[in-house]
Design a protein around this motif. Structure first.
Motif, PDB file in Angstrom:
ATOM      1  N   ASP A 159       0.865  -1.179   0.000  1.00 47.25           N
ATOM      2  CA  ASP A 159       0.000   0.000   0.000  1.00 47.25           C
ATOM      3  C   ASP A 159       0.904   1.232   0.000  1.00 47.25           C
ATOM      4  N   PHE A 160       0.944   1.936  -1.128  1.00 45.37           N
ATOM      5  CA  PHE A 160       1.796   3.106  -1.270  1.00 45.37           C
ATOM      6  C   PHE A 160       1.099   4.410  -0.887  1.00 45.37           C
ATOM      7  N   SER A 161      -0.101   4.331  -0.324  1.00 44.34           N
ATOM      8  CA  SER A 161      -0.906   5.540  -0.119  1.00 44.34           C
ATOM      9  C   SER A 161      -0.697   6.210   1.230  1.00 44.34           C
ATOM     10  N   PHE A 162       0.130   5.651   2.105  1.00 49.75           N
ATOM     11  CA  PHE A 162       0.321   6.256   3.420  1.00 49.75           C
ATOM     12  C   PHE A 162       1.093   7.574   3.306  1.00 49.75           C
ATOM     13  N   GLN A 163       0.931   8.419   4.304  1.00 49.31           N
ATOM     14  CA  GLN A 163       1.664   9.690   4.348  1.00 49.31           C
ATOM     15  C   GLN A 163       2.942   9.503   5.143  1.00 49.31           C
ATOM     16  N   ALA A 214       4.977   3.832   2.709  1.00 50.79           N
ATOM     17  CA  ALA A 214       4.568   2.620   1.989  1.00 50.79           C
ATOM     18  C   ALA A 214       4.648   1.448   2.959  1.00 50.79           C
ATOM     19  N   THR A 243      -2.482   1.666  -5.768  1.00 52.39           N
ATOM     20  CA  THR A 243      -2.429   2.584  -4.627  1.00 52.39           C
ATOM     21  C   THR A 243      -1.412   3.706  -4.831  1.00 52.39           C
ATOM     22  N   GLY A 244      -0.524   3.574  -5.827  1.00 57.04           N
ATOM     23  CA  GLY A 244       0.502   4.584  -6.046  1.00 57.04           C
ATOM     24  C   GLY A 244       1.822   3.942  -6.454  1.00 57.04           C
ATOM     25  N   GLN A 245       2.925   4.635  -6.169  1.00 60.14           N
ATOM     26  CA  GLN A 245       4.222   4.099  -6.549  1.00 60.14           C
ATOM     27  C   GLN A 245       5.264   4.397  -5.483  1.00 60.14           C
ATOM     28  N   THR A 295       9.614   0.892   1.458  1.00 63.44           N
ATOM     29  CA  THR A 295       8.483   0.109   1.942  1.00 63.44           C
ATOM     30  C   THR A 295       8.801  -0.571   3.271  1.00 63.44           C
TER      31      THR A 295
END
Length: 335
Positions: free
Chosen positions: A110-114, A133, A160-162, A209
């Motif tokens: 999940d790459f969406s975390f801040q 991530a 979710t992003g990169q 990550t």
């Protein structure tokens, strides 16, 4: 239990947060270990990009190391025989491959975390370090193929992003450009690609990550061929100053905004190489600092010698030893 200072000392060494100090040597002057990669003058490299599947969604990944020599040669990646030691452990996720050769992953990232990193009162250690991530339960960049081969195949993008180290993806040519980090190995400069860490604070500081499954890779302090890890020294109190040729360490990374210049034990042409680095925080003694003997180090064996002489310890005077954090940092090239 390790103190917070010792824990964060190990964390902060992975300073891909920071810009590098010097331009790389020309491509023809370097040894490119990952031959499928193309290095660029800005400390980035372009890698082949692969499409996999996680359930009904696409995931994008790269391959950097293989436990099998012939497979590594065919792919143009590093051979790390020690990765075979994660076979059947929780450090590797078992994958399947469909009739079209597409890898099916049980878990992804999940790459969406801040990502949040707040310096402490003295800069280091930080008072807050949250990764941007996070691997799903069961995710590992290490995958076990049906034939038993272990690949180092970190996910770098999905719905979710990169990954933060991505500088550009080209889905037409199936390539991705990634940011590299500078360090030393065997007295020479290296560039490596950092993608995952087994501790959340380490992952936040490294901007990679958080992959907790990596902690199951055997074993802390084990650098032999019966281990999946290799040793890395990171100084916590080296000299500082951007123009100082002796600068090195976490304090320099924080104060000077440059790489900490970590010292890696092995390179991919050696049988004890692994992309899974077992971190040894290194602190110069007060006497070494006072007498100006805290000079830049470029060889792990010499760091061990200095530790035996008492000029180097672990944080807060502890024994120089592995902190039991794993960081996935394959060496791409060497001066």
């Amino acid at each position: 239990m390790k103190t917070l200072a010792a824990r964060m000392a190990a964390c902060a060494l992975f300073a891909t947060l920071f810009a590098t100090a010097a331009a790389p040597a020309a491509a023809h002057e370097r040894t490119l270990f990952i031959t499928s990669a193309t290095e660029h003058a800005d400390d980035t490299a372009t890698f082949p990009l692969y499409r996999g599947r996680h359930g009904n969604t696409d995931v994008w990944y790269i391959v950097l190391d293989s436990s099998d020599g012939k497979d590594a040669e065919r792919r143009g990646v590093n051979h790390s025989q020690k990765l075979a030691n994660v076979r059947g452990t929780q450090a590797a996720q078992k994958v399947s491959v469909d009739a079209n050769g597409v890898v099916q992953f049980p878990a992804t990232v999940d790459f969406s975390f801040q990502r949040r990193v707040i310096p402490g009162p003295a800069g280091f250690p930080p008072s807050l370090a949250d990764p941007g991530a996070v691997g799903e339960i069961g995710y590992s960049p290490l995958i076990q193929l049906p034939n038993g081969v272990i690949l180092n195949a970190p996910h770098i993008a999905n719905f979710t992003g990169q990954a933060a180290k991505v500088r550009g993806m080209d889905l037409g040519t199936y390539t991705v450009r990634m940011e590299l980090t500078r360090g030393f190995q065997g007295g020479r400069g290296v560039l490596y690609l950092s993608t995952d860490a087994s501790d959340p604070a380490v992952a936040a500081l490294e901007n990679v990550t958080f992959a907790p499954q990596l902690k199951f890779a055997p074993r802390a302090g084990g650098d032999g061929t019966d281990s999946a890890r290799a040793s890395l020294a990171a100084f916590v109190n080296g000299q500082t100053g951007a123009a100082n040729p002796q600068r090195q360490g976490l304090n320099s990374a924080l104060l000077d905004g440059l790489s900490p210049l970590n010292v890696l034990f092995w390179n991919p042409k050696q049988g004890r190489y692994s992309p899974l680095w077992d971190v040894y925080p290194a602190q110069w003694s007060a006497n070494a600092v006072a007498t100006g003997r805290n000079l830049r180090q470029t060889d792990f064996g010499q760091v061990e010698n200095l530790a035996q002489d008492g000029r180097i310890t672990g944080p807060d005077g502890a024994r120089f030893a592995a902190a039991d954090f794993v960081v996935n940092c394959p060496i791409v090239s060497r001066d």
